[in-house]
Design a protein around this motif. Sequence first.
Motif, mmCIF file in Angstrom:
data_model
loop_
_atom_site.group_PDB
_atom_site.id
_atom_site.type_symbol
_atom_site.label_atom_id
_atom_site.label_comp_id
_atom_site.label_asym_id
_atom_site.label_seq_id
_atom_site.Cartn_x
_atom_site.Cartn_y
_atom_site.Cartn_z
ATOM 1 N N GLN A 295 0.830 -1.198 0.000
ATOM 2 C CA GLN A 295 0.000 0.000 0.000
ATOM 3 C C GLN A 295 0.866 1.251 0.000
ATOM 4 O O GLN A 295 0.517 2.267 -0.592
ATOM 5 C CB GLN A 295 -0.937 -0.018 1.228
ATOM 6 N N GLY A 296 2.036 1.136 0.631
ATOM 7 C CA GLY A 296 2.972 2.255 0.599
ATOM 8 C C GLY A 296 3.418 2.539 -0.830
ATOM 9 O O GLY A 296 3.487 3.687 -1.262
ATOM 10 N N LEU A 297 3.703 1.483 -1.551
ATOM 11 C CA LEU A 297 4.127 1.642 -2.946
ATOM 12 C C LEU A 297 3.016 2.289 -3.757
ATOM 13 O O LEU A 297 3.231 3.191 -4.566
ATOM 14 C CB LEU A 297 4.449 0.289 -3.568
ATOM 15 N N ILE A 298 1.779 1.822 -3.510
ATOM 16 C CA ILE A 298 0.659 2.329 -4.297
ATOM 17 C C ILE A 298 0.423 3.803 -3.981
ATOM 18 O O ILE A 298 0.183 4.614 -4.881
ATOM 19 C CB ILE A 298 -0.595 1.468 -4.037
ATOM 20 N N GLY A 299 0.535 4.107 -2.689
ATOM 21 C CA GLY A 299 0.374 5.511 -2.310
ATOM 22 C C GLY A 299 1.414 6.381 -3.000
ATOM 23 O O GLY A 299 1.116 7.469 -3.496
ATOM 24 N N ARG A 300 2.622 5.856 -3.094
ATOM 25 C CA ARG A 300 3.693 6.624 -3.736
ATOM 26 C C ARG A 300 3.398 6.764 -5.237
ATOM 27 O O ARG A 300 3.608 7.825 -5.822
ATOM 28 C CB ARG A 300 5.032 5.906 -3.490
ATOM 29 N N GLU B 140 1.176 14.256 -8.964
ATOM 30 C CA GLU B 140 1.940 15.476 -8.709
ATOM 31 C C GLU B 140 3.053 15.697 -9.718
ATOM 32 O O GLU B 140 3.474 16.830 -9.935
ATOM 33 C CB GLU B 140 2.536 15.419 -7.298
ATOM 34 N N GLY B 141 3.513 14.639 -10.321
ATOM 35 C CA GLY B 141 4.643 14.785 -11.235
ATOM 36 C C GLY B 141 4.244 15.423 -12.558
ATOM 37 O O GLY B 141 3.064 15.451 -12.913
ATOM 38 N N PRO B 142 5.213 15.907 -13.286
ATOM 39 C CA PRO B 142 4.915 16.565 -14.558
ATOM 40 C C PRO B 142 4.634 15.591 -15.697
ATOM 41 O O PRO B 142 4.040 15.981 -16.684
ATOM 42 C CB PRO B 142 6.194 17.363 -14.836
ATOM 43 N N GLY C 60 0.637 16.795 -12.939
ATOM 44 C CA GLY C 60 1.215 17.730 -11.984
ATOM 45 C C GLY C 60 2.156 18.695 -12.688
ATOM 46 O O GLY C 60 2.135 18.824 -13.915
ATOM 47 N N SER C 61 2.997 19.355 -11.911
ATOM 48 C CA SER C 61 3.900 20.323 -12.541
ATOM 49 C C SER C 61 5.342 19.996 -12.178
ATOM 50 O O SER C 61 5.630 19.159 -11.310
ATOM 51 C CB SER C 61 3.560 21.727 -12.068
ATOM 52 N N LEU C 62 6.245 20.656 -12.843
ATOM 53 C CA LEU C 62 7.666 20.422 -12.605
ATOM 54 C C LEU C 62 8.097 20.831 -11.197
ATOM 55 O O LEU C 62 9.099 20.368 -10.684
ATOM 56 C CB LEU C 62 8.477 21.211 -13.632
#
Lengths: 906, 317, 171
Positions: free
Chosen positions: A348-353, A360-362, A786-788
């Motif tokens: 679940q930690g992996l999935i959350g990440r 959030e990532g670009p 997400g953005s840079l």
Amino acid sequence: MATIFIDNAPYTVKDGQNLLHACLSLGFNIPYFCWHPALHSVGACRQCAVKQFRDEQDTRGKIVMSCMTPAAEGTRISIDDPDVKRFRRSVIEWLMTNHPHDCPVCDEGGECHLQDMTVMTGHDYRRFRFRKRTYRNQHLGPLVNHEMNRCIQCYRCVRFYRDYAGGRDLDVFASHNHVFFGRHADGVLDNEFSGNLVEVCPTGVFTDKTFKEHSTRKWDLQTAPTVCVHCGLGCNTIAGERYGSLRRILNRYNHEVNGYFICDRGRFGYGFVNSGERIRTPMVRRSKAGKMEPISKEDVLKHLEGMLYFGARVIGIGSPRASLESNFSLMTLVGREHFFAGIPEQEQGLIGRIVDMLSEGPAPAASLKDAEEADAVLVLGEDIANSAPRLSLSLRQAALNKPMEIARKMRIPEWSDAAVRTALQGQRGPLFLATTAVTKLEEIASGVVHAAPDDIARMGFGVAREIEGGARGAALPAGEMSSFARAAADALKNAERPLVVAGTGCGSEAVIRAAAQAARALCSAGKEARLLYIVPECNTLGLGLMTRKHLGDAFRAAGAGPADIVIILENDLFRRADETQVKEFFRGFRQVIVVDQVRTGTTRVADVLLPACTFAESQGTYVSSEGRAQRSFKVYLPEGDIRESWRWMADMAEIAGRPEGKAWRNIDHVVKALAEAMPVFEGIGHAAPQAGFRVNGLRIPRQSHRASGRTAVSADMDVHEPKPPVDSDSAFSFSMEGYEGMPPPALIQRYWSPGWNSVQALNKFQEEVAGPLRGGDPGVRLLAQGSLESPAYSGEIPPPFAAREDSWLLVPLYHIFGSDELSTFSPVIAGLAPGPYIGIGEADMKRLGISEGDAVVVTLPGLSRVLPVKKIAGLPQGIAGMPAGLMPAGWIGLPAWAEMVKKNGG
Amino acid sequence: MSGMIEKLLIVGIVLGGALFIASGLIWLERRLLGLWQDRYGPNRVGPFGTFQVVADMIKVFTKEDWVPPFADKAVFVIAPAVIVATILMPFAVIPFAPALQVIDLNVGLLFFLAMSALGVYSVTLAGWSSASKYSLLGGLRAAAQMLSYEVFMGLSLVGVVLLSGSFSLGRIVEAQQGLWFCIPQFFGLVVFVIAGVAETHRLPFDLPEAESELVAGFHSEYSGMKFGMFFVGEYLGVTLISAMITTLFFGGWMGPFLPPAVWFLIKTFFFICFFILLRASLPRPRYDQLMALGWKVMLPLSLMNIVITGGILLARG
Amino acid sequence: MISIIRTIWKVFLHQFRKRVTIQYPEERASLAPRWRGRIILSRDPDGGERCVACYLCAAACPVDCISLQATEDENGRRYPEFFRINFSRCIFCGFCEEACPTYAIQLTPDFEMAEYNRRNLVYEKEDLLISGPGKYPEYNFYRIAGLAISGKDKGEAENESAPVDVKGLMP
């Protein structure tokens, strides 16, 4: 855009197409065999002939193959010219000289491209009086049936199997009119896409062997659009039912997702629906030591009434293989704070990440289509062919994108398949694989490295640093790995649409961050980079978006204070956590309520067991690994008291006095409540039309207009025909009554068009052949880009992996047949799945002094097991592997350190 | 007192006789149609299939007595009763034999016309109260058709009244002592027979029912005995018109050798059979053809008949 | 006008004609062999079931009164696992016979199948299957079809050449 003239009428077509493609897109009917929208043209069958004219004055014209002729500006052709019509008819007549007289016993009959084309060309009488050629068939394994007599030598099978899917064990043999398509000897087809031969083959040479056991004609199947539940990619499928059992799965075209093909796990894994292991009636255990007794739906609800009184402390465990609606209804029943994803803490930690990185990532999440269009790929820690098989097919096509420039330079059109392949000379584009062991895709990879998960992560960070020019990320590792990382970074930097693939496969959170880091670096370098995370189950991502709480939290919550009841939704906790831990957890509750489809370890300890619908019997929304919410519809109603999980939950909510229990009358109410409760799911209502949707006031029929046997099917029980049930959840009807035209794309339940009974009728459902579906491809992407500037990219870079002297790092090894839970309930899949084993690399085997097949005692803290040794090529020293999902009861949280000793005397 | 009993006896005989003949017609019509269509008709139940009537009665009585929920219930129930009542009433004035007549009204003929005119209410109201489009169309057709033909029926009888000088049916019969009115009033007879067929909406003038277009027209929604009433009403109508033809044009009970009542029955029976023969042989006209026939042929014909008859009577002084 | 009277007269004269009604059951009409009555399933000349469960009869049936399930025996022969005709729905149109590619389903000159209970009009395979080949004594589908069954290998059907030797290189 180019203007071409078909029978003297002007039409505008796209540039760079061949005439066949253009004409089919325009809606003309030209017969064809060897051409396939995904396999392009080779001009082998001579069936798609048209007459081409030089100019307006030319009245004689010449016969050309439309699939091999570019639709260039000003091309003048005739489809209806009597000469070409005669030509096409003669070609069919010639193909049919050896075709056996066995349509009645052929499973392709009624959905046969050869039948369609024969009718289309008008050939009706066999004039050829000589003997028919025959072949001996081969045994090709439990999935695909071979009946070589029916072959018309279109070469589609080998072109798909070898050129498209990268298989090696199917080929064409012999010469002249003895040409034979098969293996060099009997044996199971090796490629994980062999099932697509069933759809690719225009006749009945390759048919679905599992379908043959209960064969049914296409027109009799009650079908609905479904979403594959056997991995996280969310391929679109069409499931077909007859007489109350699921009969087969076909690919459902979604331009953005699976296109024309699905993997064998998705196609043949449906058997669990009909399995004897299904739970078909509610069961209760009256006393803790007592036996389970079957009970009726009404009685079980009454029984539950005694427990779910107001104020009872209830916790709920959700499931990544249950739909959003089912999970949300459980969450509503128990309250958000008492709802836990039934996923172990580490996973679940992996999935959350993953959720963080994607939202959030670009770099946006890549669809399978995006993956297919990528021109450089970096894979970190995933055995794609086994953990997300359909993606490996996309990557195989992606590997051709870069070399395609060679063909372009030589002015070879992309659709001229044979010429392109000759020009390419087997060259592949950049595909870099960093995995723990040898994987199937390696045969086309330009760079491969086998390393421990931590090293894979370091490599990812290294690549990111290299792309960014050393600004962030780890220093490059030394040796073989450094050259790999440099080459990968170079290739990604030089690509237009690079793709980074990672996932939960090697169990390392750092790998997930590393992949995001690499994608981010590419984005900041101005590339159209995409990121794709592979998740294990069909709704893993959906559940991850719903809650971050995991099984560990549930165990702690149970331990913290007395709780009364635990409700477990479609989840086998014994697959998720250590046996003693789970047993301990269950002991903390007075009542264990389990809702599931099949008998598992968890259902055996339940006090109340409620039978749940499978994907084929229920409607639900699943979120695929790209964050696409897709609606799957019920194909048929199950017998007896089997019900959708969310309906059980709604009933329990009603008992518990929650207002939702009464308010939720159909699934749209649940979807609406979910969209209101959680902003991330706002869009899921648009994944497909709602229950009230009608076309011209009509529902969409699940049965074809030729469905047979309505007044005889149940006549042995009762001569009075039952009223067809009403589907309150969707716009589909359970009968042949309804709108006969083309349904909206999310509701396509079968491919059929007048004159096109085979799956090739799909051409008519697309805006242009091989393009998006008319009305847009179904599914809603939930994750915004997400953005840079997002902050989520910091994080530690793990230290390099150091092999230990006395213990090994166990990593999961994936198997297309076996690693998925539900599909292993299908007999054919179970037959193909390997048994438990311990996989060890060559160097370690030498060190331990063992050989393949020896027994080894594997010891983890508090757990010990004797396992046979299997040699796994490529496993680095200090690392051992175990088949994911295939270990019998008892769970091993991977990766973990274990000790291994050769079993004496074994 | 004995006069009273005698009268009641006559009423009983007439009522019973009319109903008996009407129900017998159920069997007779099917047998005759069979005869003219080269088949047998009902011949299995009882001798020559005569008990078919009983079987049909049992069936029609035991059928579900269904009133559609959308119908106007009161009117729906009353309508079939009206038709039977209005057709039974004129039997009171028909002289079956010199002594066998319920009452010899001096306006007997007008009574007959009045009663048969009332019959149109039954059909129209049945059609309207059923609240079904087919029924309503049937009811509308019936109203127009019956009102139109009512006119010619009345006019066609003016000649008879002129010749006999009375509205009393008994007198009219007596007035035919020398010559049956079918000779001097031939055109009157023709108009009366055709108008009679239209009045009872029998084939070929059964446009209010017209099963090929209107399902069953005004009685589409009827079942059980309510339908049975329409059914019996139709046969009573046939019997009534046949009896009236006999009375008005064929000398009523008059005839040699046989008792008067027998002569009357024989003549009536002949016309009943003629009605059935019409049904067996003629197709149904279009609705506009029916109306055109009425107003463009029958009306001039009956007016001409009155003028000629009146002229001859005047010329004779 | 004249024509109407003529019609009435002609119809009137019909009462002297011969009746066309046949007084069944005392008298019986002679039924043609192609009469479309009770449906049967026939057998091959070698005694095997002719029906190969291709579903065409069910598809052709306008009242959808045929239902079956295909299965295959260990010899490779396909046959219906069950075959059901609901005669309470059947309209004896004969489309099933027309659609049948193996002459298995045939209509026979028998119509005397009335029952007091509708349920008894549902015929299963054992009610339908007869022991002979029916109207087509010669035809045997598996002798013509390219499928191999036990007792008939590849290349042994009518008009078939022996199986190709895939590994041979001779032209």
